[in-house]
Design a protein around this motif. Structure first.
Motif, PDB file in Angstrom:
ATOM      1  N   MET A 129     -19.874 -16.460   0.443  1.00 55.11           N
ATOM      2  CA  MET A 129     -21.022 -16.017   1.227  1.00 55.11           C
ATOM      3  C   MET A 129     -22.223 -15.584   0.390  1.00 55.11           C
ATOM      4  N   GLY A 130     -21.991 -14.713  -0.571  1.00 57.81           N
ATOM      5  CA  GLY A 130     -23.157 -14.166  -1.261  1.00 57.81           C
ATOM      6  C   GLY A 130     -22.882 -13.762  -2.687  1.00 57.81           C
ATOM      7  N   GLY A 131     -22.063 -14.506  -3.379  1.00 61.19           N
ATOM      8  CA  GLY A 131     -21.711 -14.133  -4.733  1.00 61.19           C
ATOM      9  C   GLY A 131     -22.881 -14.258  -5.692  1.00 61.19           C
ATOM     10  N   ILE A 132     -22.771 -13.553  -6.817  1.00 54.54           N
ATOM     11  CA  ILE A 132     -23.809 -13.598  -7.842  1.00 54.54           C
ATOM     12  C   ILE A 132     -23.983 -15.010  -8.393  1.00 54.54           C
ATOM     13  N   HIS A 133     -22.931 -15.813  -8.323  1.00 50.93           N
ATOM     14  CA  HIS A 133     -22.998 -17.173  -8.871  1.00 50.93           C
ATOM     15  C   HIS A 133     -24.062 -18.021  -8.185  1.00 50.93           C
ATOM     16  N   THR A 134     -24.362 -17.750  -6.918  1.00 49.40           N
ATOM     17  CA  THR A 134     -25.467 -18.455  -6.245  1.00 49.40           C
ATOM     18  C   THR A 134     -26.714 -17.587  -6.151  1.00 49.40           C
ATOM     19  N   GLY A 532     -17.256 -25.640  13.878  1.00 47.09           N
ATOM     20  CA  GLY A 532     -17.590 -25.451  12.463  1.00 47.09           C
ATOM     21  C   GLY A 532     -18.214 -24.103  12.194  1.00 47.09           C
ATOM     22  N   ALA A 533     -19.080 -23.679  13.107  1.00 43.29           N
ATOM     23  CA  ALA A 533     -19.734 -22.377  12.959  1.00 43.29           C
ATOM     24  C   ALA A 533     -18.724 -21.249  13.129  1.00 43.29           C
ATOM     25  N   ILE A 534     -17.782 -21.417  14.055  1.00 44.45           N
ATOM     26  CA  ILE A 534     -16.754 -20.390  14.266  1.00 44.45           C
ATOM     27  C   ILE A 534     -15.923 -20.204  13.007  1.00 44.45           C
ATOM     28  N   GLN A 535     -15.490 -21.299  12.405  1.00 42.46           N
ATOM     29  CA  GLN A 535     -14.682 -21.176  11.193  1.00 42.46           C
ATOM     30  C   GLN A 535     -15.472 -20.502  10.079  1.00 42.46           C
ATOM     31  N   ALA A 536     -16.748 -20.900   9.908  1.00 38.57           N
ATOM     32  CA  ALA A 536     -17.584 -20.281   8.872  1.00 38.57           C
ATOM     33  C   ALA A 536     -17.741 -18.788   9.127  1.00 38.57           C
ATOM     34  N   GLU A 537     -17.910 -18.418  10.398  1.00 39.62           N
ATOM     35  CA  GLU A 537     -18.049 -17.004  10.758  1.00 39.62           C
ATOM     36  C   GLU A 537     -16.797 -16.210  10.430  1.00 39.62           C
ATOM     37  N   VAL A 538     -15.658 -16.704  10.881  1.00 37.20           N
ATOM     38  CA  VAL A 538     -14.405 -15.978  10.662  1.00 37.20           C
ATOM     39  C   VAL A 538     -14.132 -15.838   9.165  1.00 37.20           C
ATOM     40  N   ARG A 539     -14.429 -16.853   8.409  1.00 38.23           N
ATOM     41  CA  ARG A 539     -14.228 -16.778   6.961  1.00 38.23           C
ATOM     42  C   ARG A 539     -15.184 -15.779   6.322  1.00 38.23           C
ATOM     43  N   ARG A 540     -16.339 -15.665   6.897  1.00 37.37           N
ATOM     44  CA  ARG A 540     -17.284 -14.636   6.441  1.00 37.37           C
ATOM     45  C   ARG A 540     -16.691 -13.248   6.640  1.00 37.37           C
ATOM     46  N   TYR A 541     -16.126 -12.987   7.828  1.00 37.78           N
ATOM     47  CA  TYR A 541     -15.549 -11.672   8.105  1.00 37.78           C
ATOM     48  C   TYR A 541     -14.410 -11.355   7.139  1.00 37.78           C
ATOM     49  N   MET A 542     -13.667 -12.400   6.776  1.00 38.16           N
ATOM     50  CA  MET A 542     -12.500 -12.173   5.928  1.00 38.16           C
ATOM     51  C   MET A 542     -12.885 -11.723   4.524  1.00 38.16           C
ATOM     52  N   VAL A 543     -14.037 -12.178   4.028  1.00 37.49           N
ATOM     53  CA  VAL A 543     -14.435 -11.774   2.670  1.00 37.49           C
ATOM     54  C   VAL A 543     -15.416 -10.612   2.672  1.00 37.49           C
ATOM     55  N   PHE A 544     -16.025 -10.315   3.828  1.00 35.73           N
ATOM     56  CA  PHE A 544     -16.940  -9.176   3.965  1.00 35.73           C
ATOM     57  C   PHE A 544     -16.403  -8.221   5.024  1.00 35.73           C
ATOM     58  N   PRO A 545     -15.288  -7.558   4.807  1.00 36.01           N
ATOM     59  CA  PRO A 545     -14.708  -6.709   5.848  1.00 36.01           C
ATOM     60  C   PRO A 545     -15.683  -5.645   6.344  1.00 36.01           C
ATOM     61  N   GLY A 546     -15.787  -5.548   7.681  1.00 34.75           N
ATOM     62  CA  GLY A 546     -16.604  -4.509   8.290  1.00 34.75           C
ATOM     63  C   GLY A 546     -18.063  -4.861   8.483  1.00 34.75           C
ATOM     64  N   GLN A 547     -18.619  -5.727   7.645  1.00 32.22           N
ATOM     65  CA  GLN A 547     -20.066  -5.989   7.693  1.00 32.22           C
ATOM     66  C   GLN A 547     -20.517  -6.473   9.066  1.00 32.22           C
ATOM     67  N   ALA A 548     -19.715  -7.306   9.695  1.00 31.74           N
ATOM     68  CA  ALA A 548     -20.119  -7.911  10.966  1.00 31.74           C
ATOM     69  C   ALA A 548     -20.100  -6.927  12.134  1.00 31.74           C
ATOM     70  N   THR A 549     -19.550  -5.730  11.929  1.00 33.27           N
ATOM     71  CA  THR A 549     -19.487  -4.763  13.036  1.00 33.27           C
ATOM     72  C   THR A 549     -20.794  -4.007  13.225  1.00 33.27           C
ATOM     73  N   GLY A 550     -21.668  -4.035  12.237  1.00 24.92           N
ATOM     74  CA  GLY A 550     -22.889  -3.241  12.314  1.00 24.92           C
ATOM     75  C   GLY A 550     -23.863  -3.713  13.377  1.00 24.92           C
ATOM     76  N   TYR A 551     -23.896  -5.012  13.650  1.00 26.10           N
ATOM     77  CA  TYR A 551     -24.889  -5.593  14.553  1.00 26.10           C
ATOM     78  C   TYR A 551     -24.835  -4.949  15.945  1.00 26.10           C
ATOM     79  N   LYS A 552     -23.695  -5.075  16.592  1.00 28.65           N
ATOM     80  CA  LYS A 552     -23.583  -4.619  17.977  1.00 28.65           C
ATOM     81  C   LYS A 552     -23.613  -3.096  18.063  1.00 28.65           C
ATOM     82  N   ILE A 553     -22.977  -2.419  17.103  1.00 26.65           N
ATOM     83  CA  ILE A 553     -22.985  -0.958  17.118  1.00 26.65           C
ATOM     84  C   ILE A 553     -24.415  -0.452  16.962  1.00 26.65           C
ATOM     85  N   GLY A 554     -25.178  -1.067  16.069  1.00 25.49           N
ATOM     86  CA  GLY A 554     -26.575  -0.663  15.882  1.00 25.49           C
ATOM     87  C   GLY A 554     -27.428  -0.968  17.094  1.00 25.49           C
ATOM     88  N   MET A 555     -27.254  -2.142  17.687  1.00 22.70           N
ATOM     89  CA  MET A 555     -28.025  -2.517  18.877  1.00 22.70           C
ATOM     90  C   MET A 555     -27.750  -1.545  20.019  1.00 22.70           C
TER      91      MET A 555
END
Length: 608
Positions: A129-134, A532-555
């Motif tokens: 998702m966002g490693g220093i390598h990219t 394809g988007a669903i798989q990319a999303e779920v894989r995002r959650y797996m490597v960034f635990p917790g990050q995806a919860t901020g959106y709805k809680i903040g809204m």
């Protein structure tokens, strides 16, 4: 006699009052503590050459951050000392309300970073998702401006430095492995693809195409020569130097990275659960939830909020389904909007350009309405771009990169357009508002341009605040006249239920033992998002635990605060002033945001 006694008593009382006034602690001027914050923040900034570049500065322009654990320890020790100094020099009870917010934020960022360091060998060093390598190549291409010969010299030095940074990170990944923490297998498989993409083409291979960094270097050298900033001889020297740095420093580091990642693949799990599978995984996840939501909500509470929101939003979806006259249930409607050709651009370069053009048109249209809803408007411009080829992924989420505080570099809304079948038209409008205006671009740009708060507050980012605001902006855009097409309004709900599903799937993966397949199944059952988007999303959650919860809680918190303000102020409620208070102090944890809004409400009640 009685009169004289009374007079003496009065004199004594007056003397006591005057004495108290002389000894009472005096308020500390905002300018005094703000100057201290600015001095300290400058010291902190100087520890990160890349952050300086992000802000459009050219200090340490030839360097890249020290990526070692030792550097992290040094930074944390510095932050601890700064908090101690702040408390000694500026007693909290002598500060104004606004200065107290800055005081609390300075301490808050230290406490959160202390927690991050505690779990640092549990954060996946390399992920898709966002490693220093990219991130490093992306910054060198997009953020490292070359206006003079000295800037090109600095760019060459940074290409060399990038090799050192990658090698430091490989060492950190090895320490993580020794601690028994490994990411899912797919993470390293994708990182290998990304890393290889950066060292394919000239000058690394004999391909006719150029590698991304080589193309960038040649373009910047050519521009300098064209503008008369360098001679043809200097241009040739720079080409030689850049080529040598890429071949002798950049390439070996990325080859070493690929070789190590490939050696690790047999040890990685094909079908892992979340971080709870690791030792201390539950403690890590609790920290990540607190960091992401800036609340004390537990995984179980967040999971239930997600379930409730999914149910509510589906009812709104059914209303739109019935409005357009679709015959069939919601699942059938999901299938219709994800398969009918009318909802997709062609999977061609022309189709990709059309996606960019339409997104730009929505943003241009909403920009005209901003003054009706905001008093503070951003100075920085906004552009829409396709993600660079070396880091583009089919179905990966769109994202925003901030511009510079002075507006010299615009904010950028980036879109992954590798597979147009994963980019439906129906959700395009809402995502543009989320990433652009009135979402991330507006919030980040306004924060960067603030002059009434210390500099560090203009650059702070709290996930629940920033992502909560962006998600709130999607529905705000409807109030502003967006989504005239009911299918696109349905797409807005698709985006919103997406964020509600995140609460369920993220907590499911990391606290309830769900696998990737479990999360994909729940996602597919309750949304119309492309596979394809669903798989990319779920894989995002797996490597960034917790990050995806901020959106709805903040809204939900911002909506709650707006409703409270509307109720408390009645006819005095001004949407422009409310939004200015939300954005006008920079990013805040949700509890501090609530305090600020309630203080604003009391001010508004007495405002003439």
């Amino acid at each position: 006699m009685k009169s004289l006694l009374i007079s003496c008593c009065l004199l004594l009382s007056l003397s006591f009052i005057l004495s108290c006034k002389e000894t009472a602690p005096q308020p500390i001027a905002d300018s005094e503590i703000n100057a201290w914050f600015d001095t300290k923040y400058e010291e902190l900034l100087q520890m990160s050459p890349l952050q300086l570049t992000t802000q459009g500065r050219k200090d340490q322009y030839d360097q890249i951050d020290d990526m070692s654990e030792a550097a992290e320890d040094q930074r944390l020790a510095w932050m601890e000392a700064s908090v101690k100094e702040m408390k000694e020099k500026f007693p909290a009870e002598r500060l104004s309300p606004q200065a107290k917010v800055s005081y609390d934020l300075w301490e808050y960022q230290y406490e959160m970073e202390k927690g991050d360091v505690k779990f640092r060998r549990m954060n996946y060093v390399f992920n898709q998702m966002g490693g220093i390598h990219t991130m490093i190549p992306t910054m060198l291409i997009n953020f490292h401006k070359v206006d003079e010969a000295s800037d090109m010299k600095a760019l060459v030095a940074r290409i060399k430095e990038s090799g050192r940074a990658i090698q430091q990170l490989i060492e950190r990944a090895k320490l993580q492995t020794e601690a028994g923490v490994r990411p899912p297998k797919f993470a390293y498989e994708i990182v290998i693809q990304q890393a290889n993409a950066l060292i394919q083409g000239q000058p690394f291979t004999t391909d006719k195409t150029n590698a991304p960094l080589w193309t960038d270097a040649l373009t910047k050298i050519e521009t300098l020569e064209k503008d008369g900033k360098i001679t043809p001889q200097q241009a040739e020297e720079f080409r030689t130097q850049a080529k040598d740095a890429l071949i002798n420093n950049f390439k070996p580091a990325y080859e070493e990275l690929v070789a190590w990642l490939e050696s690790e693949l047999p040890n990685l799990e094909e079908k892992p659960t979340g971080v709870s599978r690791h030792e201390m995984g539950n403690a890590l996840y609790a920290h990540k939830l607190k960091s992401s939501t800036t609340t004390d909500l537990t995984a179980d509470q967040i999971h239930q909020i997600g379930l409730d929101e999914v149910k509510r939003i589906q009812q709104e979806m059914i209303t739109i389904k019935d409005q357009v006259g679709f015959k069939g249930d919601l699942k059938a409607f999901f299938k219709f909007v994800t398969s009918d050709p009318q909802f997709f651009f062609p999977n061609t370069d022309a189709g990709r350009q059309a996606y960019l053009d339409e997104s730009t048109a929505y943003l241009d249209s909403i920009k005209k309405k901003l003054p009706e809803y905001f008093g503070i408007l951003p100075k920085a411009d906004l552009v829409v771009k396709r993600v660079e080829s070396f880091r583009e992924q089919a179905g990966a989420p769109q994202h925003y990169n901030q511009g510079t505080p002075d507006g010299s570099r615009p904010g950028t809304y980036y879109v992954h357009l590798l597979d147009m079948n994963a980019m439906p038209k129906s959700t395009m409008e809402g995502v543009a508002y989320h990433e652009g205006s009135p979402g991330h671009h507006m919030q980040v740009s306004i924060a960067q341009e603030l002059e009434s708060v210390p500099k560090f507050r203009t650059q702070m980012n709290f996930n629940a605040y920033a992502e909560g605001w962006a998600l709130y902006s999607e529905i705000l855009a409807k109030e502003m006249g967006g989504y005239t097409n009911p299918y696109y309004d349905f797409g807005r709900l698709v985006n919103e239920i997406w964020r509600a599903i995140r609460l369920v799937t993220d907590t499911g993966l990391h606290s309830k033992g769900w696998t990737e397949a479990d999360a994909i199944a729940y996602f597919s059952e309750n949304s119309s998002i492309a596979p394809g988007a669903i798989q990319a999303e779920v894989r995002r959650y797996m490597v960034f635990p917790g990050q995806a919860t901020g959106y709805k809680i903040g809204m939900l918190k911002i909506q709650e605060l707006r409703k409270f303000a509307e109720t408390e102020l009645g006819e005095k409620f001004d949407i422009r002033r409310f939004h200015d208070r939300i954005l006008g102090g920079g990013a805040l944890p949700l509890d501090l945001l609530e305090k600020e809004v309630k203080r604003w409400i009391e001010e508004e009640k007495v405002r003439v």
